[in-house]
Design an enzyme around this catalytic site. Structure first.
Site, PDB file in Angstrom:
ATOM      1  N   SER A  21       0.831  -1.201   0.000  1.00  0.00           N
ATOM      2  CA  SER A  21       0.000   0.000   0.000  1.00  0.00           C
ATOM      3  C   SER A  21       0.871   1.258   0.000  1.00  0.00           C
ATOM      4  O   SER A  21       1.690   1.440  -0.881  1.00  0.00           O
ATOM      5  CB  SER A  21      -0.979  -0.040   1.182  1.00  0.00           C
ATOM      6  N   ASP A  76      -5.697  -3.695  -2.629  1.00  0.00           N
ATOM      7  CA  ASP A  76      -4.669  -3.374  -1.632  1.00  0.00           C
ATOM      8  C   ASP A  76      -4.081  -4.628  -0.968  1.00  0.00           C
ATOM      9  O   ASP A  76      -4.799  -5.483  -0.457  1.00  0.00           O
ATOM     10  CB  ASP A  76      -5.294  -2.472  -0.566  1.00  0.00           C
TER      11      ASP A  76
END
Length: 263
Positions: free
Chosen positions: A41, A157
């Protein structure tokens, strides 16, 4: 001849992840080597840029500028199909900071980033192709951002499965792993009305907490910047996040140097 190969695992955490820049500034200043990086991320974004430039100081003004312009990136709405925010403006920014044609093979430091295949729940380690695409996939928070199609897979993610990619950087060949965690969960003590984005981010990162302890337990050194008072959406507090990273890294430098035999 230097001994251990040092790997850096940079975790996710939205705005809190900007603390990684401060950590990198200190490691660079103290001449602690970084032979490979894995990121999830925001950790993938920071890690990817550093893997290309090797210059943490140059990243600070970019992060601060991004913070002041954050609403530009979070107002890129689309008709909700796979996410509320289209992500085109984020993609343009990533292309600017890393280079639209930069591939993993072009980086100065070996780098991998983590995403998740939303269709089967598999962790996907990306280490080839265009770096900006991998960074975008790794930071595609479910529901908030549209998913990313990559090699026929639907990616979101990486924090869903691997919020701090310690094992990933170990698999890359690191003998000594420094993990940076910015996700010790705690409610932000302010009186602001929660937004749909802050609620989704908090929910996402609460789920992450069950994976973090396992990841950190296999690290040789753990740096945890004190950013619990900063909301996940507080990108305008970039400088504060970076300084928290500086402070946390400085505390760990003596231990890291001793373990690496640098004293």
């Amino acid at each position: 001849m230097r001994g251990k190969k040092v790997g850096l695992a940079l975790g996710g955490g939205a705005a809190r992840g900007l603390a990684h820049i401060g950590v990198l500034e200190v490691l660079e200043k103290e001449c602690i080597p970084i032979d490979m990086i894995a990121g999830t991320s925001m950790g993938a974004i920071i890690g990817g840029v550093y893997a290309k430039t090797g210059n943490a100081k140059a990243m600070r003004p970019v992060a601060i500028s991004f913070g002041y312009r954050k609403m530009r990136y979070f107002s890129d709405f689309t008709l909700p199909r796979t996410g509320i925010i289209k992500g085109r403006r984020i993609e343009d920014e990533l292309k600017t900071v890393i280079g639209a044609n930069t591939e993993f093979r072009d980086l100065r430091i070996p780098f991998s980033c983590i995403a998740v295949d939303i269709d089967n729940g598999e962790e996907v380690v990306i280490k080839e192709g265009k770096v900006w695409e991998a960074m975008r996939a790794s930071s595609s928070i479910p529901v908030v951002f549209t998913l990313v199609k990559w090699h026929g897979r639907n990616l979101v993610d990486g924090g869903l499965m691997n919020p701090v990619p310690t094992k990933t950087v170990r698999d890359m060949g690191a003998d000594f792993v420094i993990s940076v965690n910015v996700l010790p969960y705690k409610a932000v003590g302010d009186n602001r009305e929660p937004s749909i984005f802050s609620i989704m981010l908090k929910a996402f990162y609460i789920l992450d907490s069950k994976f973090i302890e396992t990841s950190l337990s296999t690290s040789d050194a753990v740096i945890e910047p004190d950013v619990v008072h900063i909301a996940f959406t507080d990108f305008q507090r970039a400088e504060e996040c970076i300084e928290a990273g500086v402070a946390a890294a400085k505390k760990m430098v003596p231990q890291i140097k001793q373990q690496l035999g640098m004293d």
